[in-house]
Write a protein that holds these residues in place. Structure first.
Motif, short mmCIF file in Angstrom:
data_model
loop_
_atom_site.label_atom_id
_atom_site.label_comp_id
_atom_site.label_asym_id
_atom_site.label_seq_id
_atom_site.Cartn_x
_atom_site.Cartn_y
_atom_site.Cartn_z
N TYR A 36 0.85 -1.18 0.00
CA TYR A 36 0.00 0.00 0.00
C TYR A 36 0.90 1.24 0.00
CZ TYR A 36 -4.07 -2.82 1.28
OH TYR A 36 -5.08 -3.73 1.29
N LEU A 88 3.56 0.67 2.83
CA LEU A 88 3.28 -0.35 3.83
C LEU A 88 3.09 -1.70 3.17
CD1 LEU A 88 0.95 2.24 4.72
CD2 LEU A 88 1.59 1.09 6.79
N PHE A 99 -0.39 -5.13 8.96
CA PHE A 99 0.49 -4.20 8.27
C PHE A 99 1.89 -4.18 8.90
CE2 PHE A 99 -2.18 -1.83 5.38
CZ PHE A 99 -3.46 -2.03 5.86
N GLY A 100 2.87 -3.90 8.06
CA GLY A 100 4.18 -3.52 8.56
C GLY A 100 4.11 -2.08 9.04
N THR A 101 5.19 -1.61 9.62
CA THR A 101 5.20 -0.26 10.18
C THR A 101 5.24 0.81 9.10
OG1 THR A 101 7.58 -0.44 10.41
CG2 THR A 101 6.27 -0.87 12.37
N GLY A 102 5.60 0.42 7.86
CA GLY A 102 5.68 1.39 6.79
C GLY A 102 7.08 1.95 6.65
N ARG A 104 9.06 5.20 5.07
CA ARG A 104 8.86 6.53 4.49
C ARG A 104 9.90 6.77 3.41
NH1 ARG A 104 9.85 11.69 6.90
NH2 ARG A 104 10.71 10.63 8.71
#
Lengths: 109, 117
Positions: A36, A88, A99-102, A104
């Motif tokens: 995502y 993510l 979800f993973g933490t994402g 940036r």
């Protein structure tokens, strides 16, 4: 151990670079894997999903799953400033999205 | 297709008040809706799952009396944060799943930023 692990970054790259984003997961029973993209203060939008192992390509984006090592990747070719966002990874544990933490990502001109 | 809206997009309220957030599937019927919470620089954490016409299922650690969820129709779910406190300040995101989705795909709303003073 978290079900999905992801390096939060941040990752900063110049425009045109190839970006590699990665996640690991803990349960070998997981089958669907998603990536995502989430822009700041927005909801996540589905970029790509893959089922089981293998590669999937969509334009500049390639998703890869290696079930033997429980490793999933997203590659972005010819990165653009508009790709700057949080990415993510996610998978389904039964019918729940995990979800993973994402990570940036910042693409600078 | 598959658009999910949320209202309001931002809300600021005083401590102790209740806030209602709406989640609507605009062009499909959502048999299941999900509510997530996201703190700054953190991932989405599932709060609860709601099926139309039945009680919501809450994740461990989420107070069901504080976060009231109603899924009265196939296109609308609401989340009410009761007696909100500053620690409830967060980004709340809903998603909706269509019965016709081949792999249980969830479509996400744009989120609601709640600030409790």
């Amino acid at each position: 151990q978290k079900e999905v692990e992801q390096d939060p970054g941040p990752l900063s790259v110049p425009e045109g670079a190839i970006v590699s984003l990665n996640c690991t997961y803990s349960n070998s029973a997981f089958q669907y894997f998603m990536w995502y993209r989430q822009y700041s203060r927005k909801g996540p939008e589905l970029l790509m999903y893959t089922y089981s192992s293998g590669n999937k390509e969509d334009g500049r984006f390639t998703a890869q799953v290696d079930k033997s090592s429980k490793y999933i990747s997203l590659f972005i070719r010819d990165s653009q400033p508009s790709d700057s966002a949080t990415y993510l990874c996610a998978t389904y544990n039964t019918d729940k999205l995990i979800f993973g933490t994402g990570t940036r990502l910042q693409v600078f001109p | 297709g598959a658009v999910v809206s949320q209202h309001p997009s931002r809300v600021i309220c005083k401590s102790g008040t209740s806030v209602k957030i709406e989640c609507r599937s605009l062009d499909f019927q959502a048999t299941t809706m999900f509510w997530y919470r996201q703190f700054p620089k953190q991932s989405l954490m599932l709060m609860a799952t709601s099926n139309e016409g039945s009680k919501a299922t809450y994740e461990q650690g989420v107070e069901k009396d504080k976060f009231l969820i109603n899924h009265a129709s196939l296109t609308l779910s609401t989340l009410t944060v009761t007696s909100a406190h500053p620690e409830d300040s967060s980004f709340y995101i809903c998603s909706a799943r269509s019965a016709r989705s081949s792999y249980n795909e969830q479509f996400f709303g744009p989120g609601t930023r709640l600030t409790v003073l």
